[in-house]
Design an enzyme around this catalytic site. Structure first.
Site, short mmCIF file in Angstrom:
data_model
loop_
_atom_site.label_atom_id
_atom_site.label_comp_id
_atom_site.label_asym_id
_atom_site.label_seq_id
_atom_site.Cartn_x
_atom_site.Cartn_y
_atom_site.Cartn_z
N GLU A 113 34.85 20.90 -4.98
CA GLU A 113 34.86 21.05 -3.54
C GLU A 113 33.50 20.70 -2.95
OE1 GLU A 113 37.96 24.68 -2.92
OE2 GLU A 113 36.04 25.14 -3.80
N CYS A 126 27.24 20.50 1.64
CA CYS A 126 27.02 21.31 0.44
C CYS A 126 27.87 20.66 -0.65
CB CYS A 126 27.46 22.75 0.72
SG CYS A 126 27.42 23.80 -0.74
N CYS A 133 31.53 26.28 -13.46
CA CYS A 133 30.13 26.65 -13.73
C CYS A 133 30.10 27.55 -14.95
CB CYS A 133 29.53 27.37 -12.52
SG CYS A 133 27.79 27.81 -12.76
N CYS A 137 28.06 34.26 -13.28
CA CYS A 137 27.64 35.34 -12.37
C CYS A 137 28.89 36.11 -11.96
CB CYS A 137 26.91 34.77 -11.15
SG CYS A 137 25.51 33.72 -11.61
N CYS A 140 30.77 35.82 -8.43
CA CYS A 140 31.00 34.48 -7.89
C CYS A 140 32.34 33.94 -8.36
CB CYS A 140 29.87 33.57 -8.38
SG CYS A 140 30.21 31.83 -8.18
N GLU A 189 25.81 24.81 -11.62
CA GLU A 189 24.36 25.05 -11.66
C GLU A 189 23.71 23.66 -11.75
OE1 GLU A 189 21.69 27.22 -11.61
OE2 GLU A 189 20.54 25.45 -12.20
N SER A 222 19.59 24.24 -5.65
CA SER A 222 19.59 25.66 -6.00
C SER A 222 19.67 25.80 -7.52
CB SER A 222 20.78 26.37 -5.36
OG SER A 222 21.97 26.08 -6.05
N SER A 245 18.24 31.44 -6.83
CA SER A 245 19.23 32.52 -6.64
C SER A 245 18.75 33.73 -7.43
CB SER A 245 20.60 32.07 -7.14
OG SER A 245 21.03 30.95 -6.40
N LEU A 246 18.02 34.61 -6.78
CA LEU A 246 17.40 35.74 -7.48
C LEU A 246 18.37 36.92 -7.55
CD1 LEU A 246 14.65 36.32 -8.82
CD2 LEU A 246 14.02 37.53 -6.73
N HIS A 247 18.84 37.38 -6.43
CA HIS A 247 19.88 38.42 -6.30
C HIS A 247 19.48 39.81 -6.78
CE1 HIS A 247 22.34 35.18 -4.99
NE2 HIS A 247 22.61 34.69 -6.17
N ASN A 321 30.17 37.09 0.20
CA ASN A 321 31.49 36.64 0.64
C ASN A 321 32.54 37.29 -0.24
OD1 ASN A 321 30.55 34.64 2.59
ND2 ASN A 321 29.68 33.66 0.78
N CYS A 364 29.21 30.32 0.05
CA CYS A 364 28.63 30.42 -1.28
C CYS A 364 29.38 31.44 -2.14
CB CYS A 364 27.18 30.83 -1.15
SG CYS A 364 26.31 30.82 -2.69
S1 SF4 Z 1 26.60 31.92 -8.42
FE1 SF4 Z 1 26.14 29.74 -8.83
S2 SF4 Z 1 25.27 29.78 -10.90
FE2 SF4 Z 1 26.34 31.74 -10.65
S3 SF4 Z 1 28.39 31.36 -11.49
FE3 SF4 Z 1 28.48 30.95 -9.25
S4 SF4 Z 1 28.16 28.72 -9.07
FE4 SF4 Z 1 27.46 29.35 -11.11
#
Ligand code: SF4
Length: 383
Positions: A113, A126, A133, A137, A140, A189, A222, A245-247, A321, A364
């Protein structure tokens, strides 16, 4: 605790998955490479420039419209230089047409996408760098499905070129017609598909007809923090923005939220980010998804403030989200405001990202590329 994902730091190493890569496309090659290809086909070298001008300069993708190419060789050139890489499955719009998400099927059936976002002063796309991926995470949607494969350079570039054409058609009302910004924040990633992503950046910034002619400063890459790849990117002489992407500011939580942290800890990742900032002069964007009762405590804001104070950094807080069936929820607004206040009090520049595309799962962490996304009230749109 999520187990550590496999990280293909060098995707071109022996054993890396190649079988399902698409046919070569002109965007895989620089102009010299395209000239070599067309002369190998028995055509004059200037045909490479002609066809590249159509694709990158005029955003024309249909060989039938390339009437300056002789009819006799047009089909053969198109076959070799412009194989169809992205087959549109659907396009959805929201935010009164200012946000559009495109779902593509690739030649091997993989789905990816891209999202086009129009603002009064700019148009941003984007784009995805991988199908799926491998970073796992847990909050996500993309990460839940795992990695299907790396995208080719041209598959990455073609998303931007296609959506640049949509913008140029005037489809994004109230925004400039020219695509100006690209963010590598879609599926995947980017630094795990390093060589192809860097080649894609070079195509995006090269002036037409070599490339799309975007400003390096308008490109953001990113990463979850693949430290060796961040150092490598710093040495590329590209002034693109790095978004980290620290989080979470502490290893205990980040080990869970961003499993790659089990390999490279917060301190190592931030050191790499500061090295990148020092080398490029570019401010690093620190991405932080605000997750209710998980990473939004005042003490974590203070810790983050201490880690970032005095550094060339900007914090981008992202209201999480929601994804279907997820146990993760967005932080309440008062909690978010307090987090912002504490960071700013620490002298750290901080903003909260808008939630563009939320209605169409285009924000995201929502790019899961499911075909059964349901029917959007906006219906299908074609470019
Ligand atoms: S947040 Fe980014 S790096 Fe983490 S699983 Fe999702 S797409 Fe991959």
């Amino acid at each position: 605790m999520t187990s550590l994902p496999l990280i293909p730091v060098d995707p071109d190493a022996p054993g890396a998955r190649r079988a399902s890569m698409p046919p070569q496309h002109l965007a895989d090659l620089d102009l010299a490479g395209r000239k070599a290809l067309v002369t190998g086909l028995g055509e004059p070298a200037f045909r490479a420039r002609q066809i590249s001008t159509h694709y990158f300069g005029r955003l024309v993708r249909d060989p039938a419209q390339m009437t300056d190419l002789p009819a006799a060789s047009r089909a053969r050139l198109a076959d070799q230089l412009l194989p169809r890489l992205l087959n549109p499955v659907r396009e959805l719009a929201c935010d009164d047409g200012a946000t559009r998400k495109a779902l593509w099927r690739l030649h091997d059936g993989a789905l990816v996408e891209s999202v086009l976002m129009g603002y009064p002063d700019r148009v941003t796309v984007c784009i995805s760098s991988q199908a799926g991926c491998g970073m796992a995470c847990p909050f996500c949607a993309t990460g839940q499905a795992g990695l299907t494969r790396n995208l080719s350079t041209a598959e990455i570039v073609d998303q931007a070129v296609y959506l640049a054409g949509v913008a140029a058609s005037g489809a994004v009302v109230g925004s400039p017609a020219r695509l100006s910004h690209v963010v590598f924040m879609g599926m995947g990633e980017p630094l795990a598909n390093y060589n192809r992503v860097v080649a894609a950046i070079r195509r995006l910034v090269a002036p037409a007809p070599e490339g799309l002619g975007l400003s390096q400063r308008h490109i953001t890459v990113s990463t979850v923090g693949l430290v060796p790849a961040i150092h490598r990117l710093a040495s590329e002489d590209l002034s693109v923005t790095l978004a980290l992407s620290l989080h979470a500011p502490d290893d205990e939580l980040r080990d869970e939220l961003v499993p790659v942290n089990q390999r490279w800890k917060v301190s190592e990742v931030l050191d790499a980010a500061w090295a990148y900032a020092a080398r490029t002069g570019r401010r690093v964007s620190i991405e932080y998804a605000m997750i209710k009762d998980v990473n939004d405590q005042p003490w974590r804001a203070d810790l983050l403030g201490r880690l970032l104070a005095g550094k060339l950094a900007h914090v981008n807080l992202i209201p999480l989200n929601p994804t279907p069936g997820s146990r993760w929820d967005a932080s309440p607004k008062p909690v978010e405001r307090e987090f912002v206040r504490r960071l700013r009090d620490a002298g750290v520049s901080t903003t909260v990202r808008d939630t563009r595309g939320r209605e169409i799962d285009g924000a995201c962490g929502q790019l899961a590329a499911a075909e059964d996304m349901g029917t959007d009230p906006a219906g299908n749109l074609s470019a």
